[in-house]
Design a protein around this motif. Structure first.
Motif, PDB file in Angstrom:
ATOM      1  N   UNK A  84       0.660  -1.203   0.059  1.00 21.70           N
ATOM      2  CA  UNK A  84      -0.020  -0.114  -0.022  1.00 21.70           C
ATOM      3  C   UNK A  84       0.741   1.250   0.020  1.00 21.70           C
ATOM      4  N   UNK A  85       2.174   1.219   0.585  1.00 16.25           N
ATOM      5  CA  UNK A  85       2.662   2.391   0.800  1.00 16.25           C
ATOM      6  C   UNK A  85       3.306   2.559  -0.962  1.00 16.25           C
ATOM      7  N   UNK A  86       3.680   1.507  -1.470  1.00 13.93           N
ATOM      8  CA  UNK A  86       4.068   1.637  -2.812  1.00 13.93           C
ATOM      9  C   UNK A  86       2.916   2.345  -3.605  1.00 13.93           C
ATOM     10  N   UNK A  87       1.831   1.870  -3.605  1.00 11.24           N
ATOM     11  CA  UNK A  87       0.626   2.130  -4.292  1.00 11.24           C
ATOM     12  C   UNK A  87       0.290   3.717  -4.116  1.00 11.24           C
ATOM     13  N   UNK A  88       0.495   4.238  -2.807  1.00 10.84           N
ATOM     14  CA  UNK A  88       0.352   5.462  -2.594  1.00 10.84           C
ATOM     15  C   UNK A  88       1.401   6.600  -3.332  1.00 10.84           C
TER      16      UNK A  88
END
Length: 142
Positions: A84-88
């Motif tokens: 999710x950090x990567x997606x943000x």
């Protein structure tokens, strides 16, 4: 289809075939009045059922299994938080949503890690109880 269905639950298994060991018998006497000067004595005998013999190896294995599940949950939630950090970063239009999901996953990872830590100590405690039950002595110096 008259087959018996077995439901497997993740946490609580009930062993219905365990025998109940009766250990003691006690009686209770009660007195009541029948009017002026008279009384009645009533006695009842009860059999006390004790707890069944503890299978320490089985309990230790259970706690080890639960510890491993906690570790697996912590790892999975941690990986999802990183995802999710990567997606943000890659999706700035929905970055806030991904940041919230990252924080939730991180909290889940911490919770699962705490559960694994708890089960690790339960496993150690069960192992110590097993050793005490079988006559092995511990000398705690500190």
């Amino acid at each position: 289809m008259a087959e018996e269905k077995h439901h497997h639950h993740l946490f609580h298994h009930k062993d219905e075939n365990k025998p109940v060991v009766e250990e003691g018998v006690y009686s209770e006497t009660a007195y009541s009045t029948d009017g002026p000067g008279g009384y009645t004595e009533t006695s009842e005998v009860y059999a006390a059922a004790s707890t069944p013999e503890v299978d320490y190896k089985k309990e230790e294995k259970h706690h080890k299994h639960m510890e491993e599940l906690g570790e697996l949950g912590a790892a999975a939630a941690g990986v999802y938080a990183l995802h999710e950090k990567h997606k943000s970063k890659k999706d700035p239009e929905h970055a806030h949503k991904h940041k919230i999901e990252e924080e939730i996953a991180a909290a889940a990872a911490v919770g699962a890690g705490g559960f694994a830590f708890h089960e690790h100590h339960e496993k150690k405690e069960t192992k110590e109880e097993d050793e005490e039950a079988h006559g092995k002595k511990h000398h705690h110096l500190f």
